[in-house]
Design an enzyme around this catalytic site. Sequence first.
Site, PDB file in Angstrom:
ATOM      1  N   LYS A 164      28.149  69.700  29.329  1.00 39.37           N
ATOM      2  CA  LYS A 164      29.146  68.726  29.786  1.00 39.37           C
ATOM      3  C   LYS A 164      29.497  67.713  28.709  1.00 39.37           C
ATOM      4  CE  LYS A 164      25.638  65.888  32.182  1.00 39.37           C
ATOM      5  NZ  LYS A 164      24.484  66.679  31.713  1.00 39.37           N
TER       6      LYS A 164
ATOM      7  N   HIS B 144      23.512  63.881  19.565  1.00 40.42           N
ATOM      8  CA  HIS B 144      24.850  63.473  19.998  1.00 40.42           C
ATOM      9  C   HIS B 144      25.615  62.825  18.855  1.00 40.42           C
ATOM     10  CE1 HIS B 144      25.021  63.759  24.568  1.00 40.42           C
ATOM     11  NE2 HIS B 144      23.875  64.323  24.238  1.00 40.42           N
TER      12      HIS B 144
ATOM     13  N   GLU C 115      26.886  50.610  22.649  1.00 38.81           N
ATOM     14  CA  GLU C 115      25.795  50.850  23.590  1.00 38.81           C
ATOM     15  C   GLU C 115      25.830  49.748  24.644  1.00 38.81           C
ATOM     16  OE1 GLU C 115      22.147  51.175  21.460  1.00 38.81           O
ATOM     17  OE2 GLU C 115      22.635  53.146  20.622  1.00 38.81           O
TER      18      GLU C 115
ATOM     19  N   ALA D  18      21.896  69.544  33.844  1.00 31.74           N
ATOM     20  CA  ALA D  18      21.193  69.344  32.582  1.00 31.74           C
ATOM     21  C   ALA D  18      21.483  70.502  31.628  1.00 31.74           C
ATOM     22  CB  ALA D  18      19.689  69.232  32.838  1.00 31.74           C
ATOM     23  N   ARG D  19      21.827  70.156  30.391  1.00 31.82           N
ATOM     24  CA  ARG D  19      22.084  71.136  29.333  1.00 31.82           C
ATOM     25  C   ARG D  19      23.199  72.115  29.709  1.00 31.82           C
ATOM     26  NH1 ARG D  19      20.197  68.553  25.035  1.00 31.82           N
ATOM     27  NH2 ARG D  19      17.934  68.285  25.043  1.00 31.82           N
TER      28      ARG D  19
ATOM     29  N   ARG E 169      29.413  63.998  16.755  1.00 30.33           N
ATOM     30  CA  ARG E 169      30.645  63.218  16.880  1.00 30.33           C
ATOM     31  C   ARG E 169      31.329  63.064  15.528  1.00 30.33           C
ATOM     32  NH1 ARG E 169      27.201  59.842  20.404  1.00 30.33           N
ATOM     33  NH2 ARG E 169      27.114  58.198  18.852  1.00 30.33           N
TER      34      ARG E 169
END
Length: 400
Positions: free
Chosen positions: A235, A271, A283, A231-232, A275
């Site tokens: 990645k 997120h 999705e 987590a965090r 981008r």
Amino acid sequence: MDITLLGTGAPAGLPRPDCPCAACAMALGPDARAATAVLVDGALLLDLTPGAAFAAARAGHSLTGVRQVLLSHPHDGPAVEVPAGLPQPGRVPDGRELALLTGHRVRAVAMDAGGTGYAVTGPDGQRLLYLPPGGASAGLEEATAESYDMVLADVVDRPDALARLRAVGSVGPTTDVLAVHLDHDVPPGAELRRRLAAAGARAVPDGTTLAVGAYEDVPDVPRRTLVLGGARSGKSVEAERRLESFPDVLYVATGGTRGGDTEWAARVALHRERRPGSWRTAETTDLVPLLGEDGPPLLIDCLSLWLTDVMDAVGAWDDAEWAGGGEKSLRERVRELTEAVRRTRRTVVAVSNEVGSGIVPATASGRRYRDELGRLNAAFGAECEQVLLVVAGQAVVLRG
């Protein structure tokens, strides 16, 4: 056509004077870089920087044969002294072409930021594109079947410049992409080489002479990559970075939407803001058809949420359903996914959580999920050319 890179660093050089950062402290020996300047066939000098004559001498060349000096960007600080016998530096207006007596043709390329790019065609027809620091081509020509033999660009700070060139066919599989104007944004050495290789680019030390059109050293971009991390850990940032120099990426979000969950909505928004605007988003957890189609690169974020959806569908949380066929169904879904990864012709970067190194889950369903995610990561990673583990924002190469 040959080029000699008299310098490959940012305008302030690397390390920067009086900069205490870790990257500058590590920029020693071959990783120390003077401001970028390029000598083409001993006749054309792109950007005049301090100490250019000494840099040429160290590389075994002389500036006495230079017939034209062109500047690509405004130079801060005191004016650079022009060595005796060297033509006065200048810039070519955007869109204009300059023909040299040596047989070289130089066309000025408009930039989306301050500066001028130069497309150089040698006497033998080989083509070189040189972009200034922080710049990307603006008003690119229509796509053609012919790509540049070599591109020198600010790959680290402007990966989108490379994406634009790829979108119109100006950069192809045999184009030698060299990173120049290198600053302290990325630690030098192995980390810089790794990041550039993921973009199909490379860096060379100051003083290197290269033949334009020799593409044997062009790095092969891994077609399938798995990025693991906690987590965090960074990645997702690492996965996105690996594709930001490619156009038309399809971002596959497997998490969907969660009505009323403001914390989840904030994560999704973060997120999306990171981008590039040219990326599209899908999705879905139906990954097998996407992997079977031709198309632009896929960024799958993430496999752990895909597994959650599949375990929901097969009733994996109920012991009776799990024993009565749920486990078998899950194994089949994982097999279908890994076989699709093995057969895919698309470039794929997938993200997944690395679990199992900490506290053992207190519930049977939690332990089941942990175990199945470990099995999924191992099966998926076995089909990838490159597997990375991200820890505290640092990527460790496990394969490739």
